[in-house]
Write a protein that holds these residues in place. Structure first.
Motif, short mmCIF file in Angstrom:
data_model
loop_
_atom_site.label_atom_id
_atom_site.label_comp_id
_atom_site.label_asym_id
_atom_site.label_seq_id
_atom_site.Cartn_x
_atom_site.Cartn_y
_atom_site.Cartn_z
N ARG A 113 0.86 -1.19 0.00
CA ARG A 113 0.00 0.00 0.00
C ARG A 113 0.90 1.24 0.00
NH1 ARG A 113 -2.16 -3.39 4.20
NH2 ARG A 113 -4.25 -4.12 3.68
N SER A 163 0.76 3.87 1.84
CA SER A 163 1.15 4.26 3.20
C SER A 163 2.27 3.37 3.73
CB SER A 163 -0.05 4.19 4.14
OG SER A 163 -0.59 2.88 4.16
N LYS A 178 -1.94 -1.85 8.02
CA LYS A 178 -3.17 -1.32 8.59
C LYS A 178 -3.49 -2.00 9.91
CE LYS A 178 -6.47 0.07 5.21
NZ LYS A 178 -7.56 -0.37 4.31
#
Length: 166
Positions: free
Chosen positions: A22, A24, A46
């Protein structure tokens, strides 16, 4: 193009292709959390879930070339600004860089997430166990992997097969 920028772009794109991370997650990679020998990186995903993600031999080569060009000790973060104080690159910066690279090669719709989807599809086509794909992508449940990645890739594969092989 400046060699530093060139090695940065190759390293970034290769890491995206090799790992499907991802946006992030890319920005938060610390150089110290890369296992060069094992070709893995510790990812803080996450929901504060950590996982180990492998990367290719080619990706290792490109990351090391980038770090040698940039300087291993410029920043603790893998991808950082070349301007002092060399902070990590944020999600917006990474997205913008990928978008610009895509535009330069005629892929104006490319995003970081496209690489994630491509990796899941490629692994699925190679008949990698879906639970392994789930682990690599960092999904908490198999249903998320199935719904958002595997179903669509299977449908697309069948569709393309019907067009070209029937």
């Amino acid at each position: 193009m400046d060699r530093r920028i060139s090695t940065f772009i190759v390293a970034l794109i290769d890491l995206l292709i090799s790992t499907g991370l991802r946006v992030s997650e890319i920005g938060n990679i610390l150089v110290s959390e890369i296992d060069w020998e094992g070709r893995t990186v510790l990812i803080h995903g996450k929901g504060d879930k950590d996982r180990i993600v492998p990367f290719s031999v080619r990706c290792k080569k490109h990351l090391q070339e980038y770090l040698m060009e940039r300087g291993f000790y410029l920043s603790p973060f893998l991808f950082c600004s070349y301007k002092s104080p060399h902070n990590k690159l944020g999600k917006n910066s990474i997205n913008k860089i990928v978008k610009n690279i895509g535009a330069r090669v005629g892929l104006s719709d490319i995003t970081v997430h496209c690489f994630r989807r491509w990796l899941a599809t490629d692994l699925n086509k190679k008949r990698v166990d879906p639970s392994v794909i789930q682990e690599i992508l960092g999904h908490s449940s198999f249903e998320i992997t199935q719904k958002h990645y595997l179903e669509k890739s299977t449908n697309k594969i069948c569709y393309l097969h019907n067009i070209y092989a029937s």
